[in-house]
Design an enzyme around this catalytic site. Structure first.
Site, PDB file in Angstrom:
ATOM      1  N   CYS A  13      -3.142 -17.308  -2.265  1.00  0.00           N
ATOM      2  CA  CYS A  13      -2.974 -16.814  -3.637  1.00  0.00           C
ATOM      3  C   CYS A  13      -1.603 -16.204  -3.826  1.00  0.00           C
ATOM      4  O   CYS A  13      -1.090 -16.158  -4.937  1.00  0.00           O
ATOM      5  CB  CYS A  13      -3.973 -15.694  -3.943  1.00  0.00           C
ATOM      6  SG  CYS A  13      -5.646 -16.209  -4.028  1.00  0.00           S
ATOM      7  N   ASP A  54      -1.139 -13.011  -3.311  1.00  0.00           N
ATOM      8  CA  ASP A  54      -1.360 -11.602  -3.616  1.00  0.00           C
ATOM      9  C   ASP A  54      -1.944 -10.895  -2.398  1.00  0.00           C
ATOM     10  O   ASP A  54      -3.009 -11.271  -1.926  1.00  0.00           O
ATOM     11  CB  ASP A  54      -2.343 -11.428  -4.785  1.00  0.00           C
ATOM     12  CG  ASP A  54      -1.814 -12.002  -6.092  1.00  0.00           C
ATOM     13  OD1 ASP A  54      -0.600 -11.929  -6.316  1.00  0.00           O
ATOM     14  OD2 ASP A  54      -2.629 -12.515  -6.869  1.00  0.00           O
ATOM     15  N   CYS A  98       2.084 -11.031  -7.804  1.00  0.00           N
ATOM     16  CA  CYS A  98       2.567 -11.170  -9.172  1.00  0.00           C
ATOM     17  C   CYS A  98       2.570  -9.822  -9.895  1.00  0.00           C
ATOM     18  O   CYS A  98       2.083  -8.810  -9.375  1.00  0.00           O
ATOM     19  CB  CYS A  98       1.687 -12.165  -9.927  1.00  0.00           C
ATOM     20  SG  CYS A  98      -0.016 -11.602 -10.138  1.00  0.00           S
ATOM     21  N   CYS A 105      -6.759 -10.253  -9.731  1.00  0.00           N
ATOM     22  CA  CYS A 105      -5.904  -9.143  -9.284  1.00  0.00           C
ATOM     23  C   CYS A 105      -6.654  -7.812  -9.359  1.00  0.00           C
ATOM     24  O   CYS A 105      -6.502  -6.960  -8.484  1.00  0.00           O
ATOM     25  CB  CYS A 105      -4.640  -9.072 -10.135  1.00  0.00           C
ATOM     26  SG  CYS A 105      -3.572 -10.518  -9.967  1.00  0.00           S
TER      27      CYS A 105
END
Length: 146
Positions: free
Chosen positions: A34, A36, A59, A103
């Site tokens: 991902c 993240d 991000c 997120c």
């Protein structure tokens, strides 16, 4: 992608960035697929989170959710922090685009992992009790990688 002013604010001026050297609990979650990865550091005294820091590779939404979630749990008890849900994080940011909801899940999971680490260091609970109390589950990033 449309982001709220709060998301942009927490992305451009994130709060509580850093590392706590003598952290009471550290939680790291994410998936390199991902992109993240969140690491949360908690300083806990008398079951109260007196300090919290994070390091996030990801991000803008990942950084914003990390930032606001640290603000939401600072000064709270461990029990209160465990009640924080990803939907609370999304609401506090005045929303996230659907493709960025994962997120907020990472932020919730990072807190739970850090609290679990704290409990492990206390040595008063079994791993099974910790997993249940902290609602630990493996993160499935497949939904956010497409």
């Amino acid at each position: 992608m449309d982001y709220s002013e709060k998301v942009i604010d927490h992305y451009t001026s994130p709060r509580n960035v850093g590392k706590i050297e003598d952290a009471s609990g550290v939680g790291e979650v994410g998936n390199p697929v991902c992109g993240d990865i969140m690491k949360m550091y908690l300083k806990i005294e008398n079951d109260v989170i007196v300090d919290v820091k994070f390091k996030t590779f990801g991000c803008g939404a990942a950084i914003a959710t990390s930032s606001i979630s640290t603000e939401m749990i600072k000064g709270k008890t461990v029990e209160e922090a465990l009640k924080l849900k990803n939907s609370d994080v999304v609401e506090a940011l005045d929303g996230l685009p659907p493709v960025k909801i994962h997120c907020s899940l990472l932020a919730e999971e990072a807190i739970h992992e850090a609290v679990a680490d704290y409990f492990r260091k206390q040595g008063t609970m079994t791993e099974e009790e910790i997993v249940k109390k902290c609602n630990l589950k493996p993160h499935d990033c497949e939904h956010c990688c497409h």
